[in-house]
Write an enzyme that holds these catalytic residues in place. Structure first.
Site, PDB file in Angstrom:
ATOM      1  N   CYS A  70      -7.924  -0.854   1.617  1.00  0.00           N
ATOM      2  CA  CYS A  70      -8.977   0.074   2.030  1.00  0.00           C
ATOM      3  C   CYS A  70      -8.641   1.498   1.622  1.00  0.00           C
ATOM      4  O   CYS A  70      -7.921   2.209   2.329  1.00  0.00           O
ATOM      5  CB  CYS A  70      -9.181  -0.004   3.547  1.00  0.00           C
ATOM      6  N   CYS A  79      -9.664   4.308   3.991  1.00  0.00           N
ATOM      7  CA  CYS A  79      -8.758   4.400   5.143  1.00  0.00           C
ATOM      8  C   CYS A  79      -7.452   5.100   4.774  1.00  0.00           C
ATOM      9  O   CYS A  79      -6.953   5.933   5.536  1.00  0.00           O
ATOM     10  CB  CYS A  79      -8.420   3.004   5.670  1.00  0.00           C
ATOM     11  N   ASP A  80      -6.895   4.743   3.634  1.00  0.00           N
ATOM     12  CA  ASP A  80      -5.502   5.107   3.331  1.00  0.00           C
ATOM     13  C   ASP A  80      -5.304   6.073   2.173  1.00  0.00           C
ATOM     14  O   ASP A  80      -4.183   6.537   1.942  1.00  0.00           O
ATOM     15  CB  ASP A  80      -4.698   3.827   3.042  1.00  0.00           C
TER      16      ASP A  80
END
Length: 324
Positions: free
Chosen positions: A147, A150-151
């Site tokens: 993701c 997300c990261d």
């Protein structure tokens, strides 16, 4: 001050629950918070491996309300405890079958026992399709991710790899290019299957390069990801690609096996909603929430939002139903 716990009347397995929620990620647990606060008796079948994708993550920085971030498992534990506080019953059990039951209720088979419910929320999520190579599982959340939204900020000014050739891989690479110094897409074929528009955006990006006809055969790292061993499928030549992280973007598989033949699924296996503006399915009393129907956003916050939607839709359904 002592914390208030909102207990509900105990429900025996022979009595119907107002709501049975299948799944315990952000979607299922958010739905439970709403149904329990709406005074609906609620049982949550979280599964033996409860908590969804966030149980595989470390620091979560994009969920509102946590300015310093929060660990994924801690966030899910908090959500579960909140649902329990308002009267939800959490069971770490797997549902193996859902079907129409007696009296207009739904029958859920759970560890060879039958549980009745007036309504059901499907919140079983979608599983990341991983590569399945040596070293991968051990380093998920330690430089191995699925993701980028997300990261990606964790990889500012670093070098990253992306595996895949579809739209998801293109999106991951483009997001990462805003932070990383370089992004290498590893693709096992000589052309992408992504849309032409997405391909153009990637190929025109100077930070992104493509390694064609190549597959990852091993992921290497001690405490975190260090490099990927790869093989050219045309020459069989093996080499190593050193980077700070690797993002696997080869797709997701919705967890809908137990619903086949009962609810409508699309060609990819995702649950079909009757109305895109709600959580309602074609079967009255069956609702859906989260990544099990959403194959675009796949974020914890959107899953939680869909959970809110499902919880409110269920409460409206129950108030208008004639089920006793």
């Amino acid at each position: 001050m002592e914390e208030t716990v909102f207990a509900q009347k105990p429900i025996g397995d022979s009595d119907p629950w107002d709501v049975a929620i299948i799944g315990s990620g952000p979607a299922g647990l958010s739905a439970a918070i709403y149904t329990t606060r709406g005074a609906a008796s609620t049982v949550i079948f979280g599964g033996e491996k409860w908590g969804g994708q966030l149980m595989l993550t470390t620091q979560v920085d994009n969920f509102p309300g946590f300015p310093k971030g929060i660990m994924g498992p801690e966030l899910m534990e908090n959500m579960k405890n909140q649902a329990i506080r308002f009267g939800g019953e959490f069971r770490p059990q797997n549902v193996t079958k859902v079907e129409a039951g007696p009296g207009g209720f739904f029958k859920l088979v759970v560890e060879e026992k039958e549980v009745l419910a007036k309504s059901v929320i499907i919140a079983t999520g979608a599983e990341t399709m991983w590569l399945g190579v040596d070293g991968e599982k051990e380093l998920i959340g330690k430089g191995v991710s699925s993701c980028a939204p997300c990261d990606a900020p964790f990889f500012k000014d670093k070098k990253v790899l992306v595996v895949g050739g579809g739209d998801s891989a293109m999106e991951e690479a483009l997001v990462l290019s805003k932070y990383a110094t370089s992004v290498s897409i590893i693709h096992r074929k000589s052309e992408f299957k992504a849309s032409k528009a997405m391909q153009k955006r990637v190929l025109d990006n100077k930070k992104i390069n493509v390694v064609w006809d190549t597959q990852v055969i091993e992921i290497v790292g001690d405490q975190k990801f260090e490099k990927a061993k790869v093989k050219n499928i045309k020459t069989n030549q093996e080499s190593e690609m050193v980077a700070d992280g690797i993002f696997v973007a080869i797709g997701h598989k919705p967890s809908t096996e137990i619903f086949k033949g009962f609810v409508d699924l699309d060609e990819k296996g995702y649950v079909v909603k009757k109305d895109q503006g709600s959580s309602i399915t074609a079967i009255p009393g069956i609702f859906v929430s989260g990544d099990v129907h959403d194959y675009h956003y796949k974020q914890a916050i959107t899953a939680a939002g869909y959970g809110c939607q499902a919880g409110m839709d269920v409460l409206e359904f129950l108030s208008n139903s004639n089920l006793d």
